[in-house]
Design a protein around this motif. Structure first.
Motif, short mmCIF file in Angstrom:
data_model
loop_
_atom_site.label_atom_id
_atom_site.label_comp_id
_atom_site.label_asym_id
_atom_site.label_seq_id
_atom_site.Cartn_x
_atom_site.Cartn_y
_atom_site.Cartn_z
N LEU A 278 0.83 -1.21 0.00
CA LEU A 278 0.00 0.00 0.00
C LEU A 278 0.87 1.26 0.00
N ALA A 279 2.00 1.16 0.69
CA ALA A 279 2.92 2.31 0.73
C ALA A 279 3.60 2.47 -0.63
N ASP A 280 3.98 1.35 -1.25
CA ASP A 280 4.62 1.42 -2.56
C ASP A 280 3.69 2.01 -3.61
N ARG A 281 2.39 1.78 -3.40
CA ARG A 281 1.42 2.37 -4.33
C ARG A 281 1.02 3.78 -3.89
N SER A 282 1.77 4.33 -2.92
CA SER A 282 1.57 5.71 -2.42
C SER A 282 0.18 5.96 -1.83
N LEU A 283 -0.47 4.92 -1.35
CA LEU A 283 -1.79 5.10 -0.75
C LEU A 283 -1.66 5.48 0.73
N ILE A 284 -0.64 4.97 1.38
CA ILE A 284 -0.38 5.34 2.78
C ILE A 284 1.13 5.55 2.96
N SER A 285 1.52 6.14 4.10
CA SER A 285 2.95 6.19 4.45
C SER A 285 3.18 5.32 5.67
N LEU A 286 4.37 4.75 5.74
CA LEU A 286 4.74 3.89 6.86
C LEU A 286 5.81 4.56 7.71
N PRO A 287 5.99 4.10 8.94
CA PRO A 287 7.01 4.70 9.82
C PRO A 287 8.41 4.55 9.22
#
Ligand SMILES: *Cc1c(COP(=O)(O)O)cnc(C)c1O
Length: 384
Positions: A278-287
């Protein structure tokens, strides 16, 4: 640890319970000495002292009180200034405001949510006395830079280490790097005694005065050690020592320090791996964990696109009986923050990032099944 309750609802947090606490508590009750500084307090502090290599660790009634003790030890006076991030809990500021200080908030870094070390120096005035850092989510601030600034300007460094018991920065334990480190053993933290905390005194020079402040301003400790023949009121102080009952509850958790930490880390890693797509698809950011830092999995958070999306996502979690929460309205925009502080420079990240951040359930004993359920909820949400 896992009970039926969690099949219905996944709580946001629950404090560790190791099934021997009752025995320890009864031992204290039967000893007739339930006030502070008994056997369990001694055991807990010595474990913490070994783990942190701090000159002295004293258990306190809370992290808020450990911060208050730090403010007293820094000799904070009316109109002194203390620099800190605005994205923190009220206690970080309360401790200094209680001594009459003005708070100077500076912006955070958007990658770690920690104070932006590059913005500290420009906020220093001739009234600045201390820098209070918060290692958000158990991840270290850029301490080398901060310590250098403090040395150059002759300032104290107080570490609000409420989130980071067991985290490190370049092999140093967080809380042991500044002049004072403040731990929390509140129910919501990694290790818990209900209400409680500890102060790490990182120089021997502060030990004697700290013991006095903690004992209502008396030299009671010295008296019991036989170093003075009567005990009396020698300085300003308060009542900062916790009951033995609280220390007895904490003890087994400290004995199982690594086990609790590893359990949390494993949930954290599971979340991270599962949500990477999901982060790689720029939908969310991770810590983000900077190079040279280790963390204690105090929390796992994600960042949504914006406030609107976060609100919808919280609703979605609620619908599935999962409790995900956000926290910290930036202090500079709170009523007390406006009264007692000012924001130095521009608020580029503090407000924006705080509105995106969402904490997912995280506690000792969180089952993989439930982490999977939480992750699935997120994937479903972002499919829409
Ligand atoms: C929890 C917390 C505190 C306060 O801890 P208490 O032990 O409840 O006083 C202070 N600072 C931060 C960053 C916290 O998360």
């Amino acid at each position: 640890m896992k009970d039926n309750f969690e099949d219905v609802c996944i709580p946001f947090n629950r404090s560790p319970y190791l099934d021997i606490e009752e025995e320890y508590l009864m031992k204290v009750v039967k000893s007739g000495k339930i006030s502070g500084d008994g056997e369990f307090t001694e055991l807990c502090s010595s474990i913490l002292q070994k783990k942190t290599s701090s000159a002295k660790v004293l258990l306190t009634t809370s992290c808020t009180h450990a911060l208050e003790m730090s403010a007293i030890l820094c000799n904070i006076k009316e109109d002194d200034e203390v620099i800190m991030p605005s994205y923190t809990f009220a206690s970080t500021a309360d401790a200094f405001v209680g001594r009459g200080a003005k708070i100077v908030f500076v912006d955070i870094r958007c990658d770690t949510m920690n104070i932006d070390e590059k913005k500290i120096e420009e906020a220093i005035t001739n009234k600045t006395k201390a820098i209070a850092v918060v290692h958000y989510a158990g991840v270290a601030c850029e301490m080398d830079t901060i310590i250098n600034i403090a040395k150059k300007h002759n300032l104290f460094v107080v570490e609000d280490a409420a989130h980071c018991i067991g985290s490190t920065y370049k092999d140093k334990v967080l809380g042991s790097i500044g002049d004072f480190g403040c731990y929390s053993f509140h129910e919501t933290k990694n290790y818990s005694m209900g209400e409680g905390g500890a102060i790490l005194l990182n120089s021997k020079n502060f030990v004697e005065r700290a013991e006095i402040i903690r004992e209502k301003g008396t030299n009671r400790k010295k008296f019991f050690r036989g170093q003075v023949d009567k005990y009396t009121w020698v300085d300003f102080g308060s009542s900062y020592l916790p009951s033995e009952l609280n220390a007895a509850y904490l003890y087994e958790q400290l004995l199982n320090f690594d086990k609790i930490k590893e359990d949390r880390i494993s949930s954290w890693n599971y979340y991270y791996k599962a949500l990477k797509e999901l982060a790689d698809r720029s939908l969310i950011s991770l810590p983000f964990i900077p190079f040279g830092c280790t963390h204690d999995a105090h929390m796992f958070y994600i960042k949504t696109k914006d406030l609107t999306e976060r609100t919808k996502l919280i609703e979605e979690f609620k619908f599935r009986n999962i409790l995900a929460v956000f926290h910290y309205v930036p202090l500079h925009s709170s009523p007390a923050g406006k009264r007692f502080g000012r924001f130095h420079g521009k608020d580029i990240h503090t407000t924006k990032e705080s509105e995106r951040l969402l904490r997912l359930p995280m506690y000792y004993g969180l089952s993989q099944k439930n982490v999977t359920k939480i992750v699935d909820t997120l994937y479903n949400f972002y499919k829409k």
